[in-house]
Design a protein around this motif. Structure first.
Motif, PDB file in Angstrom:
ATOM      1  N   THR A  93       7.416   3.236   6.736  1.00 47.58           N
ATOM      2  CA  THR A  93       6.849   1.829   6.975  1.00 47.58           C
ATOM      3  C   THR A  93       8.254   1.114   6.614  1.00 47.58           C
ATOM      4  O   THR A  93       7.508  -0.146   7.062  1.00 47.58           O
ATOM      5  CB  THR A  93       5.371   1.352   6.535  1.00 47.58           C
ATOM      6  N   ALA A  94       8.303   1.383   5.595  1.00 48.98           N
ATOM      7  CA  ALA A  94       9.565   0.103   5.208  1.00 48.98           C
ATOM      8  C   ALA A  94      10.756  -0.192   6.069  1.00 48.98           C
ATOM      9  O   ALA A  94      11.394  -1.506   5.667  1.00 48.98           O
ATOM     10  CB  ALA A  94       9.961   0.470   3.646  1.00 48.98           C
TER      11      ALA A  94
ATOM     12  N   LEU B 290       5.046  -3.860   3.021  1.00 51.90           N
ATOM     13  CA  LEU B 290       3.352  -3.208   3.517  1.00 51.90           C
ATOM     14  C   LEU B 290       2.770  -2.238   1.821  1.00 51.90           C
ATOM     15  O   LEU B 290       2.019  -2.534   1.012  1.00 51.90           O
ATOM     16  CB  LEU B 290       2.996  -2.453   4.721  1.00 51.90           C
ATOM     17  N   ALA B 291       4.650  -1.678   1.418  1.00 52.68           N
ATOM     18  CA  ALA B 291       4.542  -1.111   0.539  1.00 52.68           C
ATOM     19  C   ALA B 291       4.465  -1.681  -1.263  1.00 52.68           C
ATOM     20  O   ALA B 291       3.956  -1.726  -2.113  1.00 52.68           O
ATOM     21  CB  ALA B 291       6.176  -0.565   0.078  1.00 52.68           C
TER      22      ALA B 291
ATOM     23  N   LEU C 136      -0.224 -10.417   7.840  1.00 48.82           N
ATOM     24  CA  LEU C 136      -1.009 -10.781   8.769  1.00 48.82           C
ATOM     25  C   LEU C 136      -0.494 -10.314  10.642  1.00 48.82           C
ATOM     26  O   LEU C 136      -0.323  -9.601  11.323  1.00 48.82           O
ATOM     27  CB  LEU C 136      -2.554 -10.478   8.750  1.00 48.82           C
ATOM     28  N   GLN C 137      -0.157 -11.862  10.798  1.00 47.00           N
ATOM     29  CA  GLN C 137       0.557 -11.932  11.824  1.00 47.00           C
ATOM     30  C   GLN C 137       1.963 -12.014  12.206  1.00 47.00           C
ATOM     31  O   GLN C 137       2.351 -11.888  13.251  1.00 47.00           O
ATOM     32  CB  GLN C 137       0.148 -13.578  12.314  1.00 47.00           C
ATOM     33  N   GLU C 138       3.061 -11.294  11.254  1.00 45.70           N
ATOM     34  CA  GLU C 138       3.950 -11.056  11.577  1.00 45.70           C
ATOM     35  C   GLU C 138       3.817  -9.428  12.147  1.00 45.70           C
ATOM     36  O   GLU C 138       3.158  -8.713  12.085  1.00 45.70           O
ATOM     37  CB  GLU C 138       4.627 -11.133  10.013  1.00 45.70           C
ATOM     38  N   PRO C 139       4.344  -9.547  13.587  1.00 47.51           N
ATOM     39  CA  PRO C 139       4.475  -8.151  14.698  1.00 47.51           C
ATOM     40  C   PRO C 139       5.262  -6.807  13.625  1.00 47.51           C
ATOM     41  O   PRO C 139       4.819  -6.462  13.485  1.00 47.51           O
ATOM     42  CB  PRO C 139       5.554  -8.976  15.152  1.00 47.51           C
ATOM     43  N   ASN C 140       5.938  -7.690  12.227  1.00 44.54           N
ATOM     44  CA  ASN C 140       7.104  -5.846  11.799  1.00 44.54           C
ATOM     45  C   ASN C 140       5.278  -5.696  10.606  1.00 44.54           C
ATOM     46  O   ASN C 140       5.623  -4.400  10.881  1.00 44.54           O
ATOM     47  CB  ASN C 140       8.436  -6.579  11.388  1.00 44.54           C
ATOM     48  N   PHE C 141       5.336  -5.935   9.929  1.00 45.38           N
ATOM     49  CA  PHE C 141       4.027  -5.923   9.466  1.00 45.38           C
ATOM     50  C   PHE C 141       2.845  -5.101   9.739  1.00 45.38           C
ATOM     51  O   PHE C 141       2.596  -3.776   9.942  1.00 45.38           O
ATOM     52  CB  PHE C 141       3.425  -7.169   8.461  1.00 45.38           C
ATOM     53  N   GLN C 142       2.591  -5.855  11.341  1.00 46.46           N
ATOM     54  CA  GLN C 142       1.200  -5.379  12.284  1.00 46.46           C
ATOM     55  C   GLN C 142       1.766  -3.719  12.743  1.00 46.46           C
ATOM     56  O   GLN C 142       1.080  -2.877  12.243  1.00 46.46           O
ATOM     57  CB  GLN C 142       1.241  -6.496  13.078  1.00 46.46           C
ATOM     58  N   ILE C 143       2.820  -3.461  12.363  1.00 40.83           N
ATOM     59  CA  ILE C 143       3.540  -2.141  13.466  1.00 40.83           C
ATOM     60  C   ILE C 143       3.410  -1.073  12.353  1.00 40.83           C
ATOM     61  O   ILE C 143       3.400  -0.280  12.994  1.00 40.83           O
ATOM     62  CB  ILE C 143       5.032  -3.048  14.417  1.00 40.83           C
ATOM     63  N   ALA C 144       4.138  -1.627  10.789  1.00 37.80           N
ATOM     64  CA  ALA C 144       4.029  -1.344   9.775  1.00 37.80           C
ATOM     65  C   ALA C 144       2.800  -0.626   9.613  1.00 37.80           C
ATOM     66  O   ALA C 144       2.472   0.433   8.491  1.00 37.80           O
ATOM     67  CB  ALA C 144       4.743  -1.342   8.826  1.00 37.80           C
ATOM     68  N   LEU C 145       1.729  -1.720   9.988  1.00 38.74           N
ATOM     69  CA  LEU C 145       0.241  -1.147   8.969  1.00 38.74           C
ATOM     70  C   LEU C 145       0.105  -0.060   9.963  1.00 38.74           C
ATOM     71  O   LEU C 145      -0.370   0.912   9.471  1.00 38.74           O
ATOM     72  CB  LEU C 145      -0.262  -2.293   9.185  1.00 38.74           C
ATOM     73  N   LEU C 146       0.169  -0.160  11.684  1.00 35.50           N
ATOM     74  CA  LEU C 146      -0.200   0.738  12.369  1.00 35.50           C
ATOM     75  C   LEU C 146       0.678   2.189  11.922  1.00 35.50           C
ATOM     76  O   LEU C 146       0.313   3.219  12.511  1.00 35.50           O
ATOM     77  CB  LEU C 146       0.082   0.540  14.618  1.00 35.50           C
ATOM     78  N   LEU C 147       2.174   2.011  11.881  1.00 31.66           N
ATOM     79  CA  LEU C 147       2.787   3.281  11.664  1.00 31.66           C
ATOM     80  C   LEU C 147       1.859   4.499  10.420  1.00 31.66           C
ATOM     81  O   LEU C 147       1.783   4.214   9.737  1.00 31.66           O
ATOM     82  CB  LEU C 147       3.649   2.811  11.243  1.00 31.66           C
TER      83      LEU C 147
END
Length: 260
Positions: free
Chosen positions: A115-116, A123-124, A138-149
């Motif tokens: 996810t990094a 997230l890590a 939580l609203q950052e797109p990259n963080f959301q994608i990382a969480l979904l991944l």
């Protein structure tokens, strides 16, 4: 040991059996779950390797909670040392469980590491170093994608380790074989596990809504927070109690051998 295929409706029965068994020995099972949480917290405090140690302990702790559930179904009072059953069954099982724990830690940390590549390690860092999720993160797109991944990658990992501790401990299956057998058993009973997960989600949401409603009636946000945390912990203890039944129904325990 033979693989058993169960109907989808069995998933809701696993939830009922978990809740019913918990209330047979609520003090013992709740106390053991809190001891499990405390042990994980203490291990995570070890400098540098704390998170890895806590993750490596997870399969053994899960087995201990399953063993306690088994005893509760037989009308026995599970003792606290049941949590460490994985390390009291002889040298071969202990070594196999340690290998299984190491594999789980590597798998989890490897998944977190991937996810990094998406969010630069946000997230890590939250998981490994601690901290709270805030609205901005939580609203950052990259963080959301990382969480979904992470969720997408963790799902197959969790299925591989779902039955693995029980197969290693009670059947003497090798760690690598246990991961394969666990994944196959979960996939063959896919709909039962889907119902199992959905029902538990509904239980958690229902308890959360009930506590929120009670807090609203009292007009106190502090009261809601004070009630919500222990309520969620108790439901989590019931969830771990139900894991034994997902295992006992997925395999014919009257037979021996390590090949389903």
């Amino acid at each position: 040991m033979k693989l058993q295929i169960v109907p989808a409706s069995r998933g809701s029965q696993w939830v009922k059996l978990g809740i019913r068994t918990f209330f047979k020995q609520p003090l013992a099972l709740a106390g053991m779950f809190f001891m499990f949480m405390a042990t994980m917290s203490i291990l995570s405090m070890v400098p540098f390797i704390g998170s890895a140690l806590a993750l490596a302990f997870m399969p053994a702790a899960t087995l201990g909670l399953m063993a306690a559930s088994q005893q509760a179904t037989e009308g026995k009072f599970p003792m606290p040392l049941m949590l460490f059953s994985a390390f009291r069954a002889g040298r071969p099982q202990t070594q196999a469980m340690l290998v299984l724990g190491a594999l789980y830690a590597l798998g989890f940390l490897g998944t977190m590491g991937l996810t990094a590549l998406v969010d630069g390690g946000q997230l890590a860092k939250l998981y490994l170093l601690g901290g709270a999720f805030n609205a901005e993160t939580l609203q950052e797109p990259n963080f959301q994608i990382a969480l979904l991944l992470f969720l997408a990658l963790y799902m197959p990992l969790s299925l591989m380790f779902w039955h693995a501790p029980a197969l290693v401990h009670w059947h003497g299956v090798s760690p690598v074989k246990s991961l394969f057998f666990s994944l196959v058993a979960c996939m063959r009973n896919f709909w039962a596990f889907t119902v199992f997960g959905l029902v538990w989600m509904a239980v958690f949401l229902a308890v959360g809504m009930l506590v929120a409603t009670m807090g609203a009636l009292w007009g106190s946000a502090d009261a809601t927070a004070a009630l919500l945390f222990p309520a969620i912990l108790l439901i989590a203890a019931m969830f771990f109690t139900s894991l034994y039944f997902t295992y006992s129904d997925s395999f014919d325990l009257s037979t021996t051998g390590d090949t389903p």
